[in-house]
Design an enzyme around this catalytic site. Structure first.
Site, PDB file in Angstrom:
ATOM      1  N   GLU A  82     -20.394  -9.874  16.666  1.00 24.68           N
ATOM      2  CA  GLU A  82     -19.918 -10.554  17.872  1.00 24.68           C
ATOM      3  C   GLU A  82     -18.737 -11.448  17.514  1.00 24.68           C
ATOM      4  OE1 GLU A  82     -21.597 -13.257  21.501  1.00 24.68           O
ATOM      5  OE2 GLU A  82     -22.954 -12.751  19.853  1.00 24.68           O
TER       6      GLU A  82
ATOM      7  N   ASP B 136      -8.623  -8.479  12.760  1.00 27.01           N
ATOM      8  CA  ASP B 136      -8.648  -8.959  14.147  1.00 27.01           C
ATOM      9  C   ASP B 136      -7.204  -9.070  14.597  1.00 27.01           C
ATOM     10  OD1 ASP B 136     -10.684  -9.737  16.212  1.00 27.01           O
ATOM     11  OD2 ASP B 136      -9.205 -11.321  16.459  1.00 27.01           O
ATOM     12  N   SER B 137      -6.916  -8.498  15.737  1.00 31.12           N
ATOM     13  CA  SER B 137      -5.521  -8.391  16.146  1.00 31.12           C
ATOM     14  C   SER B 137      -5.425  -8.447  17.656  1.00 31.12           C
ATOM     15  CB  SER B 137      -4.942  -7.078  15.608  1.00 31.12           C
ATOM     16  OG  SER B 137      -5.831  -6.006  15.862  1.00 31.12           O
TER      17      SER B 137
ATOM     18  N   LYS C 229      -7.209   1.694  14.765  1.00 28.95           N
ATOM     19  CA  LYS C 229      -7.010   0.777  13.625  1.00 28.95           C
ATOM     20  C   LYS C 229      -7.389   1.446  12.309  1.00 28.95           C
ATOM     21  CE  LYS C 229      -8.437  -3.767  15.354  1.00 28.95           C
ATOM     22  NZ  LYS C 229      -9.499  -4.776  15.192  1.00 28.95           N
TER      23      LYS C 229
ATOM     24  N   ASN D  80     -12.855   0.504  15.709  1.00 31.08           N
ATOM     25  CA  ASN D  80     -11.699   0.989  16.466  1.00 31.08           C
ATOM     26  C   ASN D  80     -11.023   2.114  15.663  1.00 31.08           C
ATOM     27  OD1 ASN D  80      -8.909   1.217  17.228  1.00 31.08           O
ATOM     28  ND2 ASN D  80      -9.106  -0.696  18.376  1.00 31.08           N
ATOM     29  N   LYS D  81     -11.063   3.329  16.202  1.00 28.04           N
ATOM     30  CA  LYS D  81     -10.561   4.511  15.466  1.00 28.04           C
ATOM     31  C   LYS D  81      -9.061   4.435  15.201  1.00 28.04           C
ATOM     32  CE  LYS D  81     -13.955   8.047  16.629  1.00 28.04           C
ATOM     33  NZ  LYS D  81     -14.815   7.484  17.696  1.00 28.04           N
TER      34      LYS D  81
ATOM     35  N   THR E 181     -14.394  -1.953  10.951  1.00 29.02           N
ATOM     36  CA  THR E 181     -13.893  -1.819  12.325  1.00 29.02           C
ATOM     37  C   THR E 181     -14.553  -0.644  13.019  1.00 29.02           C
ATOM     38  OG1 THR E 181     -11.943  -1.481  13.712  1.00 29.02           O
ATOM     39  CG2 THR E 181     -11.901  -0.409  11.571  1.00 29.02           C
TER      40      THR E 181
ATOM     41  N   GLY F 191      -4.256   1.479  22.212  1.00 26.98           N
ATOM     42  CA  GLY F 191      -4.218   0.169  22.872  1.00 26.98           C
ATOM     43  C   GLY F 191      -2.949  -0.061  23.683  1.00 26.98           C
TER      44      GLY F 191
HETATM   45  P1  ITT Z   1     -13.000  -3.991  15.880  1.00 26.02           P
HETATM   46  O1  ITT Z   1     -13.306  -5.408  16.261  1.00 26.02           O
HETATM   47  O2  ITT Z   1     -14.221  -3.135  15.715  1.00 26.02           O
HETATM   48  O3  ITT Z   1     -12.061  -3.887  14.711  1.00 26.02           O
HETATM   49  P2  ITT Z   1     -11.558  -4.002  18.409  1.00 26.02           P
HETATM   50  O4  ITT Z   1     -10.755  -2.983  19.151  1.00 26.02           O
HETATM   51  O5  ITT Z   1     -12.634  -4.725  19.188  1.00 26.02           O
HETATM   52  O6  ITT Z   1     -12.193  -3.295  17.112  1.00 26.02           O
HETATM   53  P3  ITT Z   1     -10.091  -6.484  18.139  1.00 26.02           P
HETATM   54  O7  ITT Z   1     -11.190  -7.339  18.656  1.00 26.02           O
HETATM   55  O8  ITT Z   1      -9.301  -6.970  16.958  1.00 26.02           O
HETATM   56  O9  ITT Z   1     -10.584  -5.025  17.748  1.00 26.02           O
HETATM   57  O10 ITT Z   1      -9.118  -6.219  19.367  1.00 26.02           O
HETATM   58  C1  ITT Z   1      -7.836  -5.795  19.138  1.00 26.02           C
HETATM   59  C2  ITT Z   1      -7.263  -5.204  20.408  1.00 26.02           C
HETATM   60  O11 ITT Z   1      -5.878  -5.534  20.469  1.00 26.02           O
HETATM   61  C3  ITT Z   1      -7.347  -3.693  20.366  1.00 26.02           C
HETATM   62  O12 ITT Z   1      -8.523  -3.199  20.979  1.00 26.02           O
HETATM   63  C4  ITT Z   1      -6.086  -3.290  21.115  1.00 26.02           C
HETATM   64  O13 ITT Z   1      -6.311  -3.324  22.495  1.00 26.02           O
HETATM   65  C5  ITT Z   1      -5.120  -4.414  20.763  1.00 26.02           C
HETATM   66  N1  ITT Z   1      -4.321  -4.038  19.566  1.00 26.02           N
HETATM   67  C6  ITT Z   1      -4.441  -4.520  18.290  1.00 26.02           C
HETATM   68  N2  ITT Z   1      -3.590  -3.906  17.474  1.00 26.02           N
HETATM   69  C7  ITT Z   1      -2.925  -3.017  18.227  1.00 26.02           C
HETATM   70  C8  ITT Z   1      -1.933  -2.069  17.947  1.00 26.02           C
HETATM   71  O14 ITT Z   1      -1.478  -1.874  16.722  1.00 26.02           O
HETATM   72  N3  ITT Z   1      -1.474  -1.337  18.953  1.00 26.02           N
HETATM   73  C9  ITT Z   1      -1.936  -1.477  20.210  1.00 26.02           C
HETATM   74  N4  ITT Z   1      -2.894  -2.337  20.558  1.00 26.02           N
HETATM   75  C10 ITT Z   1      -3.385  -3.098  19.571  1.00 26.02           C
END
Ligand code: ITT
Length: 204
Positions: free
Chosen positions: A42, A71-72, A14, A11-12, A9, A151
Site C-alpha cells: 500500500e 515510484d513515479s 515499468k 506495472n508491466k 512492481t 500510462g
Molecule cells: P507499482 O506501484 O506496482 O510499481 P504503479 O503503476 O502503481 O505500479 P506508481 O504508483 O509509481 O506505479 O504510479 C506511477 C504512475 O505514473 C503509472 O501508473 C503511470 O500512470 C504514471 N507513469 C509513471 N511513469 C510513467 C512513464 O514512464 N510513462 C507514462 N506514465 C508513467
C-alpha cells in the site's frame, strides 16, 4: 554470475523498461512473479521517495534479496503538481489521460509545462537502502499521439535541447524513451553507483 535484482512492481510497462535498462548494465532483473512473490504494498507516502522506500522495504522483508522499487508520476505545473504521487489513481483506468487533457483544455501551449519524476529505491542483500531520482521535462499536448510506452506517454511531449518538439514519449521506441526518460536517468544513476561489472556481486 550476473547480479540479480528483484523489481518490486506490478506495472508491466515499468518492468519492461527497468529490465531493458538494467540488463544493459549487467544485472539480471526478476519480476515479482519470477521471484515467487505475490504482493502489492500500500502506497501510504506523500512523496515519490517515501512510496519507493515503502514498496522496496516490503518486498525486501519477504525476499531478503536485492530489490528495487520505482515510484513515479506526472507533475503538471498548471495543476499545481497534480496528479503527482496519485498518477496511478487519478481516475479510473483508461480515463486518466482524458482527465488531464480536460483540465487543461483552455490552457495555452506555453503554460502546459510538466515533468515525469521517478524515484528508485534500491536495497542490497544486507538491507542497505539508497534512493535515486530522475526527471524528464516536457509539455502536455492537446491530444493522444503515439502507440508505444504506457500510462501518460501519449500526451507527454518531450523537450529536445530544452525545446518541445511535438513528439510524445509514446512516439519513441523503447530505447529512445529510455535514453531521455526519468526512469532511464534514475536507473543509470543506480547502475553507476553499484558499478556492477559481470562477475561483480559486491554490495552498495
Ligand atoms: P507499482 O506501484 O506496482 O510499481 P504503479 O503503476 O502503481 O505500479 P506508481 O504508483 O509509481 O506505479 O504510479 C506511477 C504512475 O505514473 C503509472 O501508473 C503511470 O500512470 C504514471 N507513469 C509513471 N511513469 C510513467 C512513464 O514512464 N510513462 C507514462 N506514465 C508513467
Amino acid at each position: 554470475m550476473k547480479k540479480q535484482i528483484i523489481a518490486a512492481t506490478n506495472n508491466k510497462g515499468k518492468l519492461a523498461e527497468i529490465k531493458k535498462i538494467l540488463e544493459l548494465h549487467g544485472f539480471t532483473v526478476l519480476s515479482l512473479a519470477q521471484a515467487g512473490i505475490d504482493a502489492d504494498p500500500e502506497e501510504t507516502g506523500t512523496t515519490f521517495e517515501e512510496n519507493a522506500r515503502i514498496k522496496a522495504r516490503e518486498i525486501y522483508r519477504i525476499a531478503k534479496k536485492p530489490v528495487i522499487a520505482d515510484d513515479s508520476g506526472l507533475e503538471v505545473d498548471y495543476l499545481n503538481g497534480e496528479p503527482g504521487v496519485y498518477s496511478a489513481r487519478y481516475a479510473e483506468p483508461g480515463k486518466r489521460r482524458e482527465k488531464v487533457l480536460e483540465k487543461l483544455k483552455d490552457v495555452p501551449y506555453e503554460k502546459r509545462t510538466a515533468r515525469f519524476v521517478c524515484c528508485i529505491c534500491y536495497i542490497d542483500e544486507k538491507g542497505n537502502e539508497k534512493v535515486f531520482r530522475g526527471v524528464c521535462e516536457g509539455k502536455i499536448g492537446f491530444e493522444n499521439k503515439g502507440q508505444n510506452g504506457f500510462g501518460y506517454d501519449p500526451i507527454f511531449e518531450v523537450s529536445i535541447d530544452g525545446k518541445p518538439c511535438g513528439v510524445t514519449l509514446a512516439m519513441l521506441t523503447e530505447e529512445e524513451k529510455n535514453a531521455i526518460s526519468h526512469r532511464g536517468e534514475a536507473l543509470r544513476r543506480l547502475a553507476e553507483t553499484i558499478a556492477v561489472k559481470e562477475g561483480n556481486t559486491e554490495d552498495v
